[in-house]
Design an enzyme around this catalytic site. Sequence first.
Site, PDB file in Angstrom:
ATOM      1  N   LYS A 196     -55.449  -1.015   4.797  1.00 26.51           N
ATOM      2  CA  LYS A 196     -55.823   0.365   5.063  1.00 26.51           C
ATOM      3  C   LYS A 196     -56.731   0.836   3.934  1.00 26.51           C
ATOM      4  CE  LYS A 196     -53.982   5.008   5.948  1.00 26.51           C
ATOM      5  NZ  LYS A 196     -52.762   5.836   6.058  1.00 26.51           N
ATOM      6  N   LYS A 248     -57.214  -0.866   9.213  1.00 28.79           N
ATOM      7  CA  LYS A 248     -57.587   0.528   9.472  1.00 28.79           C
ATOM      8  C   LYS A 248     -58.546   0.988   8.385  1.00 28.79           C
ATOM      9  CE  LYS A 248     -55.525   5.165   9.812  1.00 28.79           C
ATOM     10  NZ  LYS A 248     -54.285   5.948   9.717  1.00 28.79           N
TER      11      LYS A 248
END
Length: 326
Positions: A196, A248
Amino acid sequence: MAPTLRPRRLRQSAPMRRLVAETRIHPAQLVLPMFVAEGLSEPRPISSMPGQVQHTLDSAAREVERAIAAGVGGVMLFGVPEHKDAEGSGATDPDGILNAATRFLAERFGDATVVQTDLCLDEFTDHGHCGVLAADGAVDNDATLERYADMAVAQAAAGSQILGLSGMMDGQVERVREALDAAGHQQTAILAYSAKYASALYGPFREAVDSSLQGDRKTYQQDPANRREGLREALLDLAEGADIVMVKPASLYLDVLADVAAASDVPVWAYQVSGEYAMVEAAAANGWIDRDRLIAESLTSIVRAGADVVLTYWAIEQAEWLGAMR
């Protein structure tokens, strides 16, 4: 001299192109992120994400019904509380908005879809960080792990089938797995937001969850310059027992996604985040792009890079389109 190798033979018609397509998407590969807010009497539009809203419990139920009818694989819930504090106490309150919404939706739809929850403190803390703060203002990794453990048990008890660990704390998967198993929730799965990145693409999400963040999250989310680090984080989460790993954002990190997919022996997901959604919608509203083509192309690229499932705000729309195409 005429060429003997003619790749264009397989591009001559729409049926031919469909027949030889290398990447295919099924509605069940899509997960719909949803925001459920406390204290609303009707859904509240999110201005930076046209078409998306903060839901009431009733409107969330209607949206889940639409998702199920379209064949969407699951829903990921984010809670938006009315009150916040330094510890994010609303995140572990059984009657707090996220746990209450999870219980409400899981009881109604848990046999028809996969109800999932975001496990992070940022929506619930008055400082907007994903963990509790130490005296010097830094995020205290190990103290945060204990809050995550309590959140995990609360969310699993409310009926969440997959916990999305999005806080990027070191050791979070191991600590949450330990807490879940000790509380009798051995069947609750862990989705690790493994790679992320500290991306500029999260801007609209901050509006969606009424974020209180000041500053940034660069001490725990990853540096966009680092590719190998994304794979390292995923491998660590796998070693700690993650059932699913995720990259992400999606579109700007397809190289990382491909690396993780090549190395993972569990499902690999990707999150097409709020900024990716907002850029397409804004450009389309100005007539600069073909909106529908770009949505389909973007999702195809994410799956082509290795994602087994994509979290996307277009999940219902795309699932309905895929169903019509069939």
